[in-house]
Write a protein that holds these residues in place. Sequence first.
Motif, PDB file in Angstrom:
ATOM      1  N   VAL A 165      38.460  47.276  33.230  1.00  0.00           N
ATOM      2  CA  VAL A 165      39.727  46.860  32.622  1.00  0.00           C
ATOM      3  C   VAL A 165      39.642  45.351  32.441  1.00  0.00           C
ATOM      4  CG1 VAL A 165      42.236  46.857  32.816  1.00  0.00           C
ATOM      5  CG2 VAL A 165      40.915  48.772  33.740  1.00  0.00           C
ATOM      6  N   ASN A 166      39.334  44.932  31.219  1.00  0.00           N
ATOM      7  CA  ASN A 166      38.993  43.538  30.926  1.00  0.00           C
ATOM      8  C   ASN A 166      40.215  42.762  30.421  1.00  0.00           C
ATOM      9  OD1 ASN A 166      37.229  41.356  30.673  1.00  0.00           O
ATOM     10  ND2 ASN A 166      36.795  41.829  28.529  1.00  0.00           N
ATOM     11  N   LYS A 167      40.066  41.451  30.381  1.00  0.00           N
ATOM     12  CA  LYS A 167      41.106  40.521  29.906  1.00  0.00           C
ATOM     13  C   LYS A 167      42.368  40.611  30.759  1.00  0.00           C
ATOM     14  CE  LYS A 167      39.289  40.643  25.176  1.00  0.00           C
ATOM     15  NZ  LYS A 167      39.576  40.668  23.732  1.00  0.00           N
ATOM     16  N   LEU A 168      42.155  40.874  32.044  1.00  0.00           N
ATOM     17  CA  LEU A 168      43.313  40.981  32.935  1.00  0.00           C
ATOM     18  C   LEU A 168      44.031  39.642  33.071  1.00  0.00           C
ATOM     19  CD1 LEU A 168      44.147  43.662  34.286  1.00  0.00           C
ATOM     20  CD2 LEU A 168      43.394  42.698  36.453  1.00  0.00           C
ATOM     21  N   THR A 198      34.232  54.589  38.474  1.00  0.00           N
ATOM     22  CA  THR A 198      34.694  53.428  39.229  1.00  0.00           C
ATOM     23  C   THR A 198      35.459  52.516  38.285  1.00  0.00           C
ATOM     24  OG1 THR A 198      32.807  53.524  40.725  1.00  0.00           O
ATOM     25  CG2 THR A 198      33.980  51.433  40.585  1.00  0.00           C
ATOM     26  N   CYS A 199      36.681  52.183  38.641  1.00  0.00           N
ATOM     27  CA  CYS A 199      37.536  51.352  37.801  1.00  0.00           C
ATOM     28  C   CYS A 199      37.618  49.948  38.418  1.00  0.00           C
ATOM     29  CB  CYS A 199      38.922  51.978  37.691  1.00  0.00           C
ATOM     30  SG  CYS A 199      39.888  51.387  36.282  1.00  0.00           S
ATOM     31  N   ILE A 200      37.292  48.914  37.629  1.00  0.00           N
ATOM     32  CA  ILE A 200      37.224  47.546  38.133  1.00  0.00           C
ATOM     33  C   ILE A 200      38.084  46.641  37.260  1.00  0.00           C
ATOM     34  CG2 ILE A 200      35.698  45.580  38.630  1.00  0.00           C
ATOM     35  CD1 ILE A 200      33.417  47.535  38.990  1.00  0.00           C
ATOM     36  N   PRO A 201      39.017  45.869  37.861  1.00  0.00           N
ATOM     37  CA  PRO A 201      39.773  44.890  37.080  1.00  0.00           C
ATOM     38  C   PRO A 201      38.931  43.627  36.908  1.00  0.00           C
ATOM     39  CG  PRO A 201      40.485  44.840  39.364  1.00  0.00           C
ATOM     40  CD  PRO A 201      39.431  45.922  39.267  1.00  0.00           C
ATOM     41  N   MET A 202      38.937  43.038  35.714  1.00  0.00           N
ATOM     42  CA  MET A 202      38.086  41.869  35.509  1.00  0.00           C
ATOM     43  C   MET A 202      38.543  41.025  34.341  1.00  0.00           C
ATOM     44  SD  MET A 202      34.643  43.423  33.712  1.00  0.00           S
ATOM     45  CE  MET A 202      34.237  44.402  35.138  1.00  0.00           C
ATOM     46  N   GLY A 207      35.109  35.262  34.461  1.00  0.00           N
ATOM     47  CA  GLY A 207      34.188  35.631  35.525  1.00  0.00           C
ATOM     48  C   GLY A 207      34.818  36.361  36.694  1.00  0.00           C
ATOM     49  N   ASP A 208      36.055  36.829  36.542  1.00  0.00           N
ATOM     50  CA  ASP A 208      36.736  37.517  37.640  1.00  0.00           C
ATOM     51  C   ASP A 208      36.109  38.884  37.906  1.00  0.00           C
ATOM     52  OD1 ASP A 208      38.928  35.625  38.216  1.00  0.00           O
ATOM     53  OD2 ASP A 208      39.531  36.090  36.156  1.00  0.00           O
ATOM     54  N   ASN A 209      35.687  39.111  39.156  1.00  0.00           N
ATOM     55  CA  ASN A 209      35.126  40.392  39.622  1.00  0.00           C
ATOM     56  C   ASN A 209      33.864  40.797  38.850  1.00  0.00           C
ATOM     57  OD1 ASN A 209      37.087  40.863  41.633  1.00  0.00           O
ATOM     58  ND2 ASN A 209      38.519  41.668  40.099  1.00  0.00           N
ATOM     59  N   ILE A 210      33.140  39.797  38.352  1.00  0.00           N
ATOM     60  CA  ILE A 210      31.880  40.100  37.672  1.00  0.00           C
ATOM     61  C   ILE A 210      30.736  40.089  38.682  1.00  0.00           C
ATOM     62  CG2 ILE A 210      30.277  39.442  35.836  1.00  0.00           C
ATOM     63  CD1 ILE A 210      32.990  40.364  34.835  1.00  0.00           C
ATOM     64  N   THR A 211      30.550  38.958  39.364  1.00  0.00           N
ATOM     65  CA  THR A 211      29.478  38.896  40.369  1.00  0.00           C
ATOM     66  C   THR A 211      30.013  38.876  41.788  1.00  0.00           C
ATOM     67  OG1 THR A 211      29.431  36.470  40.232  1.00  0.00           O
ATOM     68  CG2 THR A 211      27.946  37.689  38.763  1.00  0.00           C
ATOM     69  N   GLU A 212      31.264  38.518  41.946  1.00  0.00           N
ATOM     70  CA  GLU A 212      31.875  38.503  43.292  1.00  0.00           C
ATOM     71  C   GLU A 212      33.370  38.708  43.151  1.00  0.00           C
ATOM     72  OE1 GLU A 212      32.180  33.641  43.671  1.00  0.00           O
ATOM     73  OE2 GLU A 212      30.524  34.719  44.631  1.00  0.00           O
ATOM     74  N   SER A 213      33.995  39.072  44.251  1.00  0.00           N
ATOM     75  CA  SER A 213      35.433  39.355  44.237  1.00  0.00           C
ATOM     76  C   SER A 213      36.214  38.120  43.812  1.00  0.00           C
ATOM     77  CB  SER A 213      35.903  39.813  45.617  1.00  0.00           C
ATOM     78  OG  SER A 213      35.264  41.014  45.980  1.00  0.00           O
ATOM     79  N   SER A 214      37.272  38.349  43.032  1.00  0.00           N
ATOM     80  CA  SER A 214      38.065  37.255  42.502  1.00  0.00           C
ATOM     81  C   SER A 214      39.327  37.037  43.338  1.00  0.00           C
ATOM     82  CB  SER A 214      38.460  37.557  41.052  1.00  0.00           C
ATOM     83  OG  SER A 214      39.410  36.625  40.583  1.00  0.00           O
TER      84      SER A 214
END
Length: 640
Positions: A165-168, A198-202, A207-214
């Motif tokens: 889920v991009n552009k959060l 797996t659903c990931i907010p990003m 760069g949120d939740n891309i390589t590490e938790s935001s």
Amino acid sequence: MAHTINDLVGTDIEQYLDQHEHKSMLRFITCGSVDDGKSTLIGRLLYDSKLVFSDHLSALEQDSKTVGTQGGALDFALLVDGLAAEREQGITIDVAYRFFSTERRKFIVADTPGHEQYTRNMVTGASTADAAVILIDARKGVLTQTRRHSYLVSLLGIRNIVVAVNKLDLVDYSPEVFDTIERDYREFAAGIGIEDFTCIPMSALRGDNITESSPSTPWYTGPSLIEHLETIEIADELSGRPFRLPVQWVNRPNLDFRGFAGQIAGGSVRPGDRIRILPSGLESTVDRIVTADGDLAEAVAGQSVTISLTDEVDVSRGDVLAAADEPPGSADQFECHLIWMSDQPMLAGRPYLIKLGTRTATATAATPKYKINVNTLEHTATRTLALNEIGVCNLNLDRQIPFDPYTASRDMGGFILIDRFTNATVAAGMLHFALRRADNVHWQAVEVNKRARARTKAQHPAVLWFTGLSGAGKSTIANLVEKRLHEQGFHTYLLDGDNVRHGLNKDLGFTDSDRVENIRRIAEVTRLMADAGLIVLASFISPFRAERQLARELLDDGEFIEIHVDAPLSVAESRDPKGLYAKARRGDLVHFTGIDSPYEPPESPELRLDTGGAESAATLADRVVEHLRTLGLLTPPPAG
């Protein structure tokens, strides 16, 4: 975690390189609707993985100021979108493959386009992927293209799915927005067989939740995208399957060696293993497994090898070497899924080339059983498939091919259809199963053959195929030719377009699909009549080259004579004996050849008769008879 400088780089570069070489590899795609941020995500992955060289970074900074979409800030999508048209429009058109790595794994990612008209490119990228990252714009939610790509991912057998889920950042990192999208997607996914994802907010841009938790999403406790991709288990399913090797090349460097080269599509093989050759069914034993680096004691799925056998057996390109006790099926009729990729709609009954593995054959698709509405998953009745539509239909091939269902093997069950004249790929497909009726229908041998029947008539069988516009003079000349032959004692039969539509083809109209079926039936009739030893005269507009070629291929060499009865449209229209052109011009008659339906003239007919000139129909008919005599078709065939 992202790729960092390993201590071994400075102390033992060879050990570092060895570790890097033996990292596992994950192939994944990014897909979803237009402007969901796929290219930006991949650019961010490359940037955060420290795989952007300084000169590329300088170019990125400059390009971001001139053609970027982020107000001068770094536009990571430009690292992937390389085509001028992509940069100008801010979209992805072609599939872009990029490599990057972390400390734990290597990755090949395919950035696939989101536009509906480029769905074919998305299918290409997905065909070899182990995982899929489906992006959803947080502002827009689940869209039609999201559903289409998800359905295709499921259809293509990809089971590792991430919903990003991009552009959060553009919705203030709202957990409510994220939860709503996850719920909507889960409801849809359940209907297409996606049981787990797996659903990931990003935010790919930030760069949120891309390589590490935001810290911007404290309410999310799951892994970052890279952390998840690093831990996906890639099951080595191919090695556990029965042995399969589609033969790509017969390797015969000298008189002392003959081997069969290809990439192993499943299982493993060792010298001494018993194998079966499909579709012939012959068996033999593996003698050697040969590679450029020497012989192997064992070869496994994914390796390209040359296999020599202990017996001199007939093996050709397109055959399959398989485990003798677990061979694939072999058939010429199947049910399949089709993903249509051409601007020209599918025409039931039209011959296409089918390429499955290393084997190529001719295939015709029957009228689809149904097409699938990707929004509702409803099965809808249809007579054709248009660009990007997905349907289920039966395929009929001109020969038996070895296969496994697509669910068991992508290599042995996935295929493409190719236009025989343009060589364009028009569809991708997945075989379900062989039709049982194929096992129940066998060719019955007869003792009186074509040659014997022709010999009693003192002539060679032939099909004279008269093609041309309505009003060109086909029926007139064909009738005169039959009259000449009949007077000389030859055995003939004239099939005329109008006459057969009163009986055999009375159920067909004049759409492109009906025209294809009309000629397909006539072609089969001419084959039977030629088998009876007759000289057959077929007078049909037959507007499409593909169906005329099908009629030719049903006969033996030299039996099909294409005669183009050629008259300019203005001349044919001026004759208009039935008033058809006038009706077509008024719009009272649709799908009329030459007006609102195309005619594809022969490129190299055996005869071209110009009926717009000074020669009479009688003179042109005499030319046809003389041509038959020159070919020797009006003399008795030899005995035996």
